[in-house]
Design an enzyme around this catalytic site. Structure first.
Site, PDB file in Angstrom:
ATOM      1  N   ASP A  32       0.829  -1.201   0.000  1.00 33.71           N
ATOM      2  CA  ASP A  32       0.000   0.000   0.000  1.00 33.71           C
ATOM      3  C   ASP A  32       0.869   1.259   0.000  1.00 33.71           C
ATOM      4  OD1 ASP A  32      -2.339   1.407   0.085  1.00 33.71           O
ATOM      5  OD2 ASP A  32      -2.805   0.940   2.175  1.00 33.71           O
ATOM      6  N   ASN A  80      -9.983  -2.830  -7.322  1.00 34.76           N
ATOM      7  CA  ASN A  80      -9.134  -1.859  -8.022  1.00 34.76           C
ATOM      8  C   ASN A  80      -9.645  -1.488  -9.426  1.00 34.76           C
ATOM      9  OD1 ASN A  80      -5.988  -3.061  -6.607  1.00 34.76           O
ATOM     10  ND2 ASN A  80      -7.372  -1.455  -5.893  1.00 34.76           N
TER      11      ASN A  80
END
Ligand code: V07
Length: 255
Positions: A32, A80
């Site tokens: 991340d 995503n």
């Protein structure tokens, strides 16, 4: 000392530093912070993803040197797809570029590539690059580098459940045959063999969430959170996580 028992204090220091004491077999990482890193640098998000890919290489190298059996990296989640189309397109090219330049080193280090996730919506060229890398490294016997690509934990569990239901409906199985071992045979991580359970879960960039990653497999894992953004991650940060893991005592619900 958390290693417990008598005589630990008298054990020479170099014994405690030994590689195999309390080493996780399966390390999984939520990578991340690429976008945030790019913003901080005043760069477009794709520069963050590119630097993130370099961090993947660094961490792969170190994990393989440390004798980790499986390294699972969360590269792209089923959520995503909601990102802007050009960013999704760019991300879909990354596996192609990753393997274009990294396969020789993976061969040299005896690393085997594996993939978990859903094939739908993934461009053919990306799927081809991934299958090619898996084929090229299929006989390697060292670390398994396992990419979670277009992966979602709940969807994985639902798929397994549906498959089991179909087998029950066709009398291939009876309901009472379903236990943890059989359920795990229907999860995507079945492809990595004996190490489906995650031992150590790492997440970068200060977020402390599971985000639908390997829900079943993280049931007993230890968590390690780093404040560093993923493009800043390197082998030494992995070593810190491994050291932190080594100093914990895992109980699996027992006393
Ligand atoms: C991606 C770099 C790492 C941080 C996360 C976002 C950007 C490596 C891959 C990859 C995936 C599959 C594969 C080989 C390499 C990758 C995506 C994003 C979508 F077989 N890095 N990386 N895939 N980033």
């Amino acid at each position: 000392m958390t290693l417990g028992g008598h005589g630990v204090e008298s054990t020479p220091n170099n014994m405690l530093e030994q590689d195999n004491i309390n080493k996780p077999s399966h390390v999984a990482i939520i990578m991340d912070g690429n976008g945030r890193w790019a913003e901080q640098q005043g760069q477009p998000r794709k520069v963050g993803h590119e630097e993130g890919m370099e961090a993947v290489r660094r961490v792969t190298r170190r994990a393989s040197e440390r004798g980790i059996d499986v390294l699972t990296l969360y590269a792209f989640s089923t959520e995503n797809w909601k990102r802007p189309p050009q960013e999704v397109h760019f991300l879909m090219q990354l596996p192609i570029r990753f393997f274009d330049t990294f396969v020789p080193e993976l061969q040299e280090k005896n690393v085997k590539v594996n993939m978990i996730g859903f094939e739908d919506k993934v461009p053919t060229s990306t799927k081809k690059a991934i299958s090619k890398a898996m084929e090229q490294t299929k006989d390697n016997t060292g670390m398994i580098l396992n990419f979670a690509f277009n992966y979602g934990g709940r969807a994985e569990i639902l798929e397994a459940t549906k498959e089991l239901c179909k087998k029950v409906a066709s009398n291939e199985l009876s309901v009472d045959d379903i236990d943890e071992r059989l359920f795990e045979e229907h999860l995507m991580t079945h492809s990595i063999g004996d190490y489906q359970d995650v031992d150590l879960l790492i997440r970068s960039s200060g977020e402390q969430r599971l985000s639908n990653f390997l829900l079943w497999q993280n049931a007993y894992s230890e968590f390690y959170f780093s404040e560093l953004l993923w493009p800043e991650f390197n082998g030494d940060v992995l070593d810190e996580a491994l050291l932190s893991y080594k100093n914990r005592q895992r109980r699996y619900g027992a006393l």
